[in-house]
Design a protein around this motif. Structure first.
Motif, PDB file in Angstrom:
ATOM      1  N   VAL A   1       0.842  -1.203   0.000  1.00 28.82           N
ATOM      2  CA  VAL A   1       0.000   0.000   0.000  1.00 28.82           C
ATOM      3  C   VAL A   1       0.874   1.249   0.000  1.00 28.82           C
ATOM      4  O   VAL A   1       0.614   2.217  -0.729  1.00 28.82           O
ATOM      5  CB  VAL A   1      -0.949  -0.014   1.215  1.00 28.82           C
ATOM      6  CG1 VAL A   1      -1.675   1.314   1.354  1.00 28.82           C
ATOM      7  CG2 VAL A   1      -1.962  -1.145   1.070  1.00 28.82           C
ATOM      8  N   MET A   2       1.949   1.235   0.803  1.00 28.67           N
ATOM      9  CA  MET A   2       2.840   2.397   0.853  1.00 28.67           C
ATOM     10  C   MET A   2       3.539   2.613  -0.484  1.00 28.67           C
ATOM     11  O   MET A   2       3.686   3.753  -0.944  1.00 28.67           O
ATOM     12  CB  MET A   2       3.870   2.211   1.973  1.00 28.67           C
ATOM     13  CG  MET A   2       3.261   2.366   3.358  1.00 28.67           C
ATOM     14  SD  MET A   2       4.403   1.929   4.668  1.00 28.67           S
ATOM     15  CE  MET A   2       5.715   3.101   4.399  1.00 28.67           C
ATOM     16  N   MET A   3       3.970   1.518  -1.119  1.00 36.20           N
ATOM     17  CA  MET A   3       4.629   1.640  -2.425  1.00 36.20           C
ATOM     18  C   MET A   3       3.664   2.199  -3.462  1.00 36.20           C
ATOM     19  O   MET A   3       4.039   3.043  -4.289  1.00 36.20           O
ATOM     20  CB  MET A   3       5.145   0.270  -2.878  1.00 36.20           C
ATOM     21  CG  MET A   3       6.289  -0.239  -2.030  1.00 36.20           C
ATOM     22  SD  MET A   3       7.835   0.596  -2.379  1.00 36.20           S
ATOM     23  CE  MET A   3       8.292  -0.195  -3.898  1.00 36.20           C
ATOM     24  N   ALA A   4       2.421   1.741  -3.431  1.00 34.66           N
ATOM     25  CA  ALA A   4       1.421   2.254  -4.375  1.00 34.66           C
ATOM     26  C   ALA A   4       1.213   3.745  -4.159  1.00 34.66           C
ATOM     27  O   ALA A   4       1.134   4.518  -5.120  1.00 34.66           O
ATOM     28  CB  ALA A   4       0.105   1.495  -4.209  1.00 34.66           C
ATOM     29  N   GLY A   5       1.143   4.169  -2.896  1.00 37.97           N
ATOM     30  CA  GLY A   5       0.989   5.593  -2.608  1.00 37.97           C
ATOM     31  C   GLY A   5       2.172   6.406  -3.105  1.00 37.97           C
ATOM     32  O   GLY A   5       1.997   7.486  -3.674  1.00 37.97           O
ATOM     33  N   LEU A   6       3.380   5.880  -2.913  1.00 37.68           N
ATOM     34  CA  LEU A   6       4.564   6.591  -3.394  1.00 37.68           C
ATOM     35  C   LEU A   6       4.547   6.721  -4.909  1.00 37.68           C
ATOM     36  O   LEU A   6       4.919   7.765  -5.460  1.00 37.68           O
ATOM     37  CB  LEU A   6       5.830   5.850  -2.945  1.00 37.68           C
ATOM     38  CG  LEU A   6       6.222   6.076  -1.489  1.00 37.68           C
ATOM     39  CD1 LEU A   6       7.388   5.167  -1.119  1.00 37.68           C
ATOM     40  CD2 LEU A   6       6.600   7.523  -1.255  1.00 37.68           C
ATOM     41  N   LEU A   7       4.123   5.661  -5.601  1.00 36.44           N
ATOM     42  CA  LEU A   7       4.050   5.725  -7.066  1.00 36.44           C
ATOM     43  C   LEU A   7       3.063   6.787  -7.516  1.00 36.44           C
ATOM     44  O   LEU A   7       3.333   7.544  -8.455  1.00 36.44           O
ATOM     45  CB  LEU A   7       3.641   4.357  -7.634  1.00 36.44           C
ATOM     46  CG  LEU A   7       4.760   3.325  -7.706  1.00 36.44           C
ATOM     47  CD1 LEU A   7       4.196   1.969  -8.115  1.00 36.44           C
ATOM     48  CD2 LEU A   7       5.815   3.767  -8.706  1.00 36.44           C
ATOM     49  N   VAL A   8       1.917   6.855  -6.854  1.00 34.07           N
ATOM     50  CA  VAL A   8       0.915   7.862  -7.214  1.00 34.07           C
ATOM     51  C   VAL A   8       1.466   9.263  -6.977  1.00 34.07           C
ATOM     52  O   VAL A   8       1.330  10.155  -7.822  1.00 34.07           O
ATOM     53  CB  VAL A   8      -0.376   7.630  -6.407  1.00 34.07           C
ATOM     54  CG1 VAL A   8      -1.337   8.802  -6.562  1.00 34.07           C
ATOM     55  CG2 VAL A   8      -1.041   6.327  -6.857  1.00 34.07           C
ATOM     56  N   ILE A   9       2.117   9.465  -5.835  1.00 36.87           N
ATOM     57  CA  ILE A   9       2.680  10.791  -5.530  1.00 36.87           C
ATOM     58  C   ILE A   9       3.747  11.165  -6.549  1.00 36.87           C
ATOM     59  O   ILE A   9       3.799  12.304  -7.034  1.00 36.87           O
ATOM     60  CB  ILE A   9       3.244  10.804  -4.098  1.00 36.87           C
ATOM     61  CG1 ILE A   9       2.091  10.706  -3.094  1.00 36.87           C
ATOM     62  CG2 ILE A   9       4.060  12.064  -3.847  1.00 36.87           C
ATOM     63  CD1 ILE A   9       2.552  10.470  -1.672  1.00 36.87           C
ATOM     64  N   ALA A  10       4.597  10.211  -6.908  1.00 37.64           N
ATOM     65  CA  ALA A  10       5.642  10.489  -7.900  1.00 37.64           C
ATOM     66  C   ALA A  10       5.044  10.838  -9.256  1.00 37.64           C
ATOM     67  O   ALA A  10       5.517  11.754  -9.945  1.00 37.64           O
ATOM     68  CB  ALA A  10       6.573   9.289  -8.024  1.00 37.64           C
ATOM     69  N   ALA A  11       3.988  10.128  -9.644  1.00 37.76           N
ATOM     70  CA  ALA A  11       3.337  10.407 -10.940  1.00 37.76           C
ATOM     71  C   ALA A  11       2.726  11.804 -10.939  1.00 37.76           C
ATOM     72  O   ALA A  11       2.882  12.557 -11.905  1.00 37.76           O
ATOM     73  CB  ALA A  11       2.261   9.362 -11.224  1.00 37.76           C
ATOM     74  N   ILE A  12       2.055  12.177  -9.858  1.00 34.77           N
ATOM     75  CA  ILE A  12       1.458  13.514  -9.780  1.00 34.77           C
ATOM     76  C   ILE A  12       2.544  14.573  -9.820  1.00 34.77           C
ATOM     77  O   ILE A  12       2.421  15.600 -10.501  1.00 34.77           O
ATOM     78  CB  ILE A  12       0.611  13.631  -8.495  1.00 34.77           C
ATOM     79  CG1 ILE A  12      -0.620  12.730  -8.596  1.00 34.77           C
ATOM     80  CG2 ILE A  12       0.198  15.074  -8.238  1.00 34.77           C
ATOM     81  CD1 ILE A  12      -1.418  12.648  -7.314  1.00 34.77           C
ATOM     82  N   PHE A  13       3.648  14.350  -9.120  1.00 36.94           N
ATOM     83  CA  PHE A  13       4.747  15.311  -9.089  1.00 36.94           C
ATOM     84  C   PHE A  13       5.320  15.496 -10.494  1.00 36.94           C
ATOM     85  O   PHE A  13       5.563  16.627 -10.937  1.00 36.94           O
ATOM     86  CB  PHE A  13       5.825  14.794  -8.138  1.00 36.94           C
ATOM     87  CG  PHE A  13       6.880  15.826  -7.824  1.00 36.94           C
ATOM     88  CD1 PHE A  13       6.569  16.925  -7.049  1.00 36.94           C
ATOM     89  CD2 PHE A  13       8.173  15.683  -8.313  1.00 36.94           C
ATOM     90  CE1 PHE A  13       7.528  17.863  -6.747  1.00 36.94           C
ATOM     91  CE2 PHE A  13       9.145  16.616  -8.026  1.00 36.94           C
ATOM     92  CZ  PHE A  13       8.825  17.723  -7.243  1.00 36.94           C
ATOM     93  N   LYS A  14       5.498  14.394 -11.231  1.00 35.58           N
ATOM     94  CA  LYS A  14       6.027  14.503 -12.594  1.00 35.58           C
ATOM     95  C   LYS A  14       5.070  15.260 -13.498  1.00 35.58           C
ATOM     96  O   LYS A  14       5.487  16.082 -14.325  1.00 35.58           O
ATOM     97  CB  LYS A  14       6.279  13.100 -13.163  1.00 35.58           C
ATOM     98  CG  LYS A  14       7.592  12.513 -12.742  1.00 35.58           C
ATOM     99  CD  LYS A  14       7.902  11.263 -13.519  1.00 35.58           C
ATOM    100  CE  LYS A  14       9.292  10.745 -13.184  1.00 35.58           C
ATOM    101  NZ  LYS A  14       9.656   9.586 -13.982  1.00 35.58           N
ATOM    102  N   ILE A  15       3.775  15.002 -13.354  1.00 38.29           N
ATOM    103  CA  ILE A  15       2.780  15.700 -14.191  1.00 38.29           C
ATOM    104  C   ILE A  15       2.801  17.193 -13.903  1.00 38.29           C
ATOM    105  O   ILE A  15       2.739  18.020 -14.810  1.00 38.29           O
ATOM    106  CB  ILE A  15       1.382  15.081 -13.964  1.00 38.29           C
ATOM    107  CG1 ILE A  15       1.334  13.664 -14.540  1.00 38.29           C
ATOM    108  CG2 ILE A  15       0.305  15.956 -14.581  1.00 38.29           C
ATOM    109  CD1 ILE A  15       0.081  12.901 -14.176  1.00 38.29           C
ATOM    110  N   LEU A  16       2.879  17.540 -12.620  1.00 41.45           N
ATOM    111  CA  LEU A  16       2.867  18.959 -12.252  1.00 41.45           C
ATOM    112  C   LEU A  16       4.128  19.671 -12.749  1.00 41.45           C
ATOM    113  O   LEU A  16       4.073  20.829 -13.151  1.00 41.45           O
ATOM    114  CB  LEU A  16       2.749  19.107 -10.724  1.00 41.45           C
ATOM    115  CG  LEU A  16       1.373  18.790 -10.141  1.00 41.45           C
ATOM    116  CD1 LEU A  16       1.402  18.890  -8.629  1.00 41.45           C
ATOM    117  CD2 LEU A  16       0.319  19.704 -10.725  1.00 41.45           C
ATOM    118  N   GLN A  17       5.238  18.976 -12.738  1.00 40.47           N
ATOM    119  CA  GLN A  17       6.470  19.611 -13.192  1.00 40.47           C
ATOM    120  C   GLN A  17       6.545  19.694 -14.712  1.00 40.47           C
ATOM    121  O   GLN A  17       7.291  20.509 -15.242  1.00 40.47           O
ATOM    122  CB  GLN A  17       7.679  18.812 -12.668  1.00 40.47           C
ATOM    123  CG  GLN A  17       7.974  19.114 -11.220  1.00 40.47           C
ATOM    124  CD  GLN A  17       9.431  18.922 -10.870  1.00 40.47           C
ATOM    125  OE1 GLN A  17      10.096  18.090 -11.473  1.00 40.47           O
ATOM    126  NE2 GLN A  17       9.920  19.675  -9.930  1.00 40.47           N
ATOM    127  N   GLY A  18       5.795  18.856 -15.386  1.00 41.51           N
ATOM    128  CA  GLY A  18       5.811  18.876 -16.840  1.00 41.51           C
ATOM    129  C   GLY A  18       6.911  18.001 -17.340  1.00 41.51           C
ATOM    130  O   GLY A  18       7.669  18.224 -18.238  1.00 41.51           O
TER     131      GLY A  18
END
Length: 51
Positions: A34-51
């Motif tokens: 569950v923690m790994m899945a959350g980290l993946l989601v956070i990383a994906a959102i961060f990449k999208i926001l940064q462009g």
């Protein structure tokens, strides 16, 4: 998806097991997943926001 199915199993106790209060705690591997899945989601959102 497999991940969503896994998350659902981690949070809802299987039929036949006692309730959360008296039942066994979730396994450490499930918590790590569950923690790994959350980290993946956070990383994906961060990449999208940064462009």
């Amino acid at each position: 998806m497999i991940l969503r199915h896994r998350l659902r199993n981690a949070f809802h106790p299987r039929p036949g097991t006692p309730g959360r209060g008296s039942g066994p705690r979730p396994q450490a591997s499930d918590i790590i997943l569950v923690m790994m899945a959350g980290l993946l989601v956070i990383a994906a959102i961060f990449k999208i926001l940064q462009g």
